[in-house]
Design a protein around this motif. Structure first.
Motif, PDB file in Angstrom:
ATOM      1  N   ASN A 178       0.831  -1.206   0.000  1.00 54.69           N
ATOM      2  CA  ASN A 178       0.000   0.000   0.000  1.00 54.69           C
ATOM      3  C   ASN A 178       0.861   1.250   0.000  1.00 54.69           C
ATOM      4  N   LEU A 179       1.957   1.221   0.750  1.00 51.45           N
ATOM      5  CA  LEU A 179       2.845   2.384   0.828  1.00 51.45           C
ATOM      6  C   LEU A 179       3.506   2.657  -0.516  1.00 51.45           C
ATOM      7  N   LEU A 180       3.891   1.606  -1.233  1.00 53.45           N
ATOM      8  CA  LEU A 180       4.497   1.796  -2.556  1.00 53.45           C
ATOM      9  C   LEU A 180       3.552   2.539  -3.485  1.00 53.45           C
ATOM     10  N   TYR A 181       2.268   2.166  -3.407  1.00 54.11           N
ATOM     11  CA  TYR A 181       1.295   2.876  -4.238  1.00 54.11           C
ATOM     12  C   TYR A 181       1.118   4.306  -3.758  1.00 54.11           C
ATOM     13  N   GLN A 182       1.122   4.514  -2.435  1.00 54.93           N
ATOM     14  CA  GLN A 182       0.961   5.865  -1.912  1.00 54.93           C
ATOM     15  C   GLN A 182       2.153   6.745  -2.299  1.00 54.93           C
ATOM     16  N   ILE A 183       3.345   6.144  -2.352  1.00 57.02           N
ATOM     17  CA  ILE A 183       4.516   6.897  -2.809  1.00 57.02           C
ATOM     18  C   ILE A 183       4.325   7.305  -4.266  1.00 57.02           C
ATOM     19  N   LEU A 184       3.797   6.386  -5.068  1.00 58.84           N
ATOM     20  CA  LEU A 184       3.492   6.719  -6.461  1.00 58.84           C
ATOM     21  C   LEU A 184       2.451   7.826  -6.521  1.00 58.84           C
ATOM     22  N   THR A 185       1.472   7.758  -5.613  1.00 59.04           N
ATOM     23  CA  THR A 185       0.446   8.802  -5.537  1.00 59.04           C
ATOM     24  C   THR A 185       1.063  10.137  -5.173  1.00 59.04           C
ATOM     25  N   LEU A 186       2.093  10.107  -4.336  1.00 59.02           N
ATOM     26  CA  LEU A 186       2.802  11.339  -3.977  1.00 59.02           C
ATOM     27  C   LEU A 186       3.603  11.891  -5.148  1.00 59.02           C
ATOM     28  N   ILE A 187       4.254  10.990  -5.874  1.00 61.67           N
ATOM     29  CA  ILE A 187       5.106  11.419  -6.981  1.00 61.67           C
ATOM     30  C   ILE A 187       4.287  11.948  -8.153  1.00 61.67           C
ATOM     31  N   THR A 188       3.135  11.333  -8.406  1.00 63.68           N
ATOM     32  CA  THR A 188       2.315  11.703  -9.563  1.00 63.68           C
ATOM     33  C   THR A 188       1.971  13.189  -9.599  1.00 63.68           C
ATOM     34  N   PRO A 189       1.452  13.778  -8.487  1.00 68.14           N
ATOM     35  CA  PRO A 189       1.174  15.220  -8.529  1.00 68.14           C
ATOM     36  C   PRO A 189       2.429  16.062  -8.761  1.00 68.14           C
ATOM     37  N   LEU A 190       3.586  15.573  -8.271  1.00 69.35           N
ATOM     38  CA  LEU A 190       4.829  16.307  -8.502  1.00 69.35           C
ATOM     39  C   LEU A 190       5.149  16.380  -9.990  1.00 69.35           C
ATOM     40  N   ILE A 191       4.658  15.392 -10.734  1.00 69.76           N
ATOM     41  CA  ILE A 191       4.885  15.356 -12.178  1.00 69.76           C
ATOM     42  C   ILE A 191       3.803  16.128 -12.936  1.00 69.76           C
ATOM     43  N   THR A 192       2.527  15.886 -12.567  1.00 72.12           N
ATOM     44  CA  THR A 192       1.419  16.431 -13.356  1.00 72.12           C
ATOM     45  C   THR A 192       0.957  17.824 -12.930  1.00 72.12           C
ATOM     46  N   THR A 193       0.972  18.120 -11.624  1.00 75.94           N
ATOM     47  CA  THR A 193       0.407  19.386 -11.154  1.00 75.94           C
ATOM     48  C   THR A 193       1.089  20.617 -11.753  1.00 75.94           C
ATOM     49  N   LYS A 197      -2.406   4.461 -12.732  1.00 72.99           N
ATOM     50  CA  LYS A 197      -1.835   5.774 -12.412  1.00 72.99           C
ATOM     51  C   LYS A 197      -0.828   6.199 -13.483  1.00 72.99           C
ATOM     52  N   VAL A 198       0.024   5.283 -13.885  1.00 74.41           N
ATOM     53  CA  VAL A 198       1.012   5.595 -14.934  1.00 74.41           C
ATOM     54  C   VAL A 198       0.308   5.923 -16.248  1.00 74.41           C
ATOM     55  N   MET A 199      -0.727   5.177 -16.564  1.00 73.78           N
ATOM     56  CA  MET A 199      -1.493   5.415 -17.785  1.00 73.78           C
ATOM     57  C   MET A 199      -2.142   6.799 -17.756  1.00 73.78           C
ATOM     58  N   THR A 200      -2.687   7.175 -16.604  1.00 70.24           N
ATOM     59  CA  THR A 200      -3.338   8.478 -16.467  1.00 70.24           C
ATOM     60  C   THR A 200      -2.350   9.619 -16.685  1.00 70.24           C
ATOM     61  N   VAL A 201      -1.175   9.484 -16.087  1.00 69.68           N
ATOM     62  CA  VAL A 201      -0.133  10.506 -16.251  1.00 69.68           C
ATOM     63  C   VAL A 201       0.253  10.646 -17.719  1.00 69.68           C
ATOM     64  N   ALA A 202       0.431   9.528 -18.388  1.00 69.97           N
ATOM     65  CA  ALA A 202       0.812   9.548 -19.804  1.00 69.97           C
ATOM     66  C   ALA A 202      -0.257  10.235 -20.648  1.00 69.97           C
ATOM     67  N   LEU A 203      -1.521   9.924 -20.389  1.00 67.24           N
ATOM     68  CA  LEU A 203      -2.618  10.520 -21.156  1.00 67.24           C
ATOM     69  C   LEU A 203      -2.694  12.034 -20.953  1.00 67.24           C
ATOM     70  N   ILE A 204      -2.405  12.496 -19.748  1.00 64.67           N
ATOM     71  CA  ILE A 204      -2.427  13.940 -19.476  1.00 64.67           C
ATOM     72  C   ILE A 204      -1.400  14.660 -20.334  1.00 64.67           C
ATOM     73  N   PHE A 205      -0.190  14.124 -20.397  1.00 65.45           N
ATOM     74  CA  PHE A 205       0.860  14.777 -21.179  1.00 65.45           C
ATOM     75  C   PHE A 205       0.614  14.674 -22.685  1.00 65.45           C
ATOM     76  N   VAL A 206      -0.041  13.612 -23.112  1.00 62.69           N
ATOM     77  CA  VAL A 206      -0.285  13.424 -24.544  1.00 62.69           C
ATOM     78  C   VAL A 206      -1.420  14.325 -25.040  1.00 62.69           C
ATOM     79  N   PHE A 207      -2.487  14.481 -24.256  1.00 62.24           N
ATOM     80  CA  PHE A 207      -3.694  15.136 -24.755  1.00 62.24           C
ATOM     81  C   PHE A 207      -3.966  16.531 -24.189  1.00 62.24           C
TER      82      PHE A 207
END
Length: 478
Positions: A11-26, A148-158
């Protein structure tokens, strides 16, 4: 029985990914869409969220608890699963019809409202509660990571400019549908095929409604503030500020609450087996863990916000720094109430106490929103939310004071407060000499974390010493 440490790490590994994702997309989204467009999406989502709550109808936590009761009995587990699954399908269908009527007759931005309606569909097909009840967090983590990875990719593409806000809404709304549907093929590993004559969706309707009441109350101080901001302000800019600030603070919060997600099925299992001593031991450890992490995260957000916001969000989001200084305290309040309410009161069938506590918070939030939002807009909404969350925590502590040794927990607070204040003093000193920038912010985060744990080591904190001892053993073995 699954290993709690392993499940927490999943669960923590996913939460870390959840933390990193906004750092990339926001930083990207805030620049290409702007506060107005983000606010438009945030406001529309806040409306559909009420229909999603009605569709869920309190079954989320209840369903997880029921499955965990029957981890060792596939017959009863299958019966409970299909009862609850078809209840979800029925309530989701009703809510989709009601939402369609709302969009047709009341909603102004019908395009945005129609897009976010996909979230109601995700409720109908979601079966994550089955896997949580079975403590299969590895499978959940894998699925969430891929989505989550797919969502990030779609944001940058579209998503490339302000006019792409509808594309952004599609990406954010279709992701939970895909996420929910992706688990469906694995259901047959845990439950038998449905026996149609044995399906009774409304068997536990009364108990489910009891959990629906606190769910509605919780939504009042997690979503209503966004709705009221949209009502009291002439533009959606304040919603944009508020959305970005609370998203970051609550993303940080997931590091604290991730343990609660793992512990709910375990506490439910021990409660069914009447192993009270084990429940108390796990709860005391959970409280200490929450305090250990929530204090530095809260004070860390306060300390780095001025350095973080200019480069992270870009031009036009300066107000987010002030909001982070306030909303950071949500991490402490929600971190503690999550343990008491969802991790203990629900699994031990004391949901009536959870209901009373969150209704208190909802009432406090409504009153303070009405007073503070017209004066201070998004800052007023943030202050109202923090006070409401602490009121929930206080009421819950009153209810469990005879079931746990709260004095033992209270003795831990000064230690974590002192360590966090030392960290904050360092961060403020660094902020005076370091210009806003990604490197300087990361430097502040690392130095703050090191300071916090060094102070705790000096104060001989039990958790820190145990972690240090475990690390030494692994190094020697390695």
């Amino acid at each position: 029985m699954k290993n709690i440490k392993k499940n927490y790490l999943y669960n923590l590994l996913y939460q870390i990914l959840t933390l990193i994702t906004p750092l990339i997309t926001t930083p990207y989204v805030s620049r290409v869409l702007g506060a107005e467009a983000i606010g438009e999406y945030s406001y529309s989502y806040s409306i559909v969220y009420y229909f999603m709550l009605a569709a869920i109808l309190g079954t989320a936590t209840y369903a997880e608890r029921e499955i965990s009761f029957y981890q060792d009995n596939i017959i009863k587990r299958s019966t409970r699963f299909w009862d609850l699954f078809f209840l979800r399908c029925i309530t989701s269908s009703i809510c989709m019809i009601a939402y369609a009527l709302f969009v047709g007759f009341i909603c102004k931005n019908k395009i945005m409202a129609s897009i976010v309606s996909l979230n109601i569909i995700s409720v109908a097909v979601d079966t994550v509660w089955l896997f949580q009840g079975m403590e299969e967090f590895g499978r959940i983590t894998l699925r969430n990571t891929i989505i989550k990875v797919m969502t990030v990719a779609l944001i940058f593409v579209f998503i490339h400019n302000e006019g792409d806000v509808y594309k952004y809404a599609i990406v954010m709304s279709i992701s939970p549908v895909i996420s929910a549907a992706s688990l469906f093929p694995f259901i047959r590993e845990y439950v038998n095929k449905p026996e149609w004559a044995q399906i009774h969706p409304f068997t536990d309707f009364k108990n489910i409604i009891q959990l629906f009441i606190p769910t509605i109350a919780i939504s009042i101080y997690t979503v209503l503030d966004v709705t009221m901001l949209g009502i009291f302000t002439t533009t959606k800019v304040e919603n944009g500020y508020y959305e970005q600030a609370t998203k970051l603070s609550k993303t940080a919060l997931t590091v604290v609450t991730s343990l609660g997600t793992v512990m709910i099925p375990r506490i439910s299992y021990y409660f069914e087996k009447k192993q009270t001593k084990l429940i108390n031991e796990y709860m005391l450890k959970s409280y200490q863990f929450a305090l250990l992490l929530s204090f530095p995260i809260c004070f860390g957000l306060v300390g780095v916000s001025d350095n973080l916001v200019p480069w992270f969000y870009g031009d036009g989001f300066d107000k987010v720094a002030a909001l982070l200084k306030v909303s950071g305290f949500l991490v402490i309040a929600i971190g503690l109430s999550n343990i008491t309410g969802l991790q203990y009161l629900v699994p031990t069938k004391q949901q009536n106490k959870l209901t009373k506590s969150v209704c208190t918070g909802a009432l406090v939030n409504i009153v303070l929103n009405a007073i503070l939002i017209p004066k201070w807009y998004s800052v007023g909404a943030a202050i109202a939310s923090v006070i409401a969350e602490f009121s929930v925590t206080f009421v819950q502590f009153v209810y469990v004071k005879d079931q746990f040794n709260l004095k033992q927990i209270a003795k831990l607070v000064p230690r974590y407060f002192v360590a966090s204040m030392m960290m904050l003093l360092l961060l403020k000193a660094e902020d005076m000499v370091l210009q806003p920038g990604i490197f300087n912010t990361m430097l502040m985060v690392v130095s703050g974390a090191v300071t916090y744990f060094v102070v705790l080591f000096i104060l001989r904190d039990k958790f820190v010493f145990e972690a240090f001892a475990t690390l030494k053993k692994k190094i020697r073995k390695g």
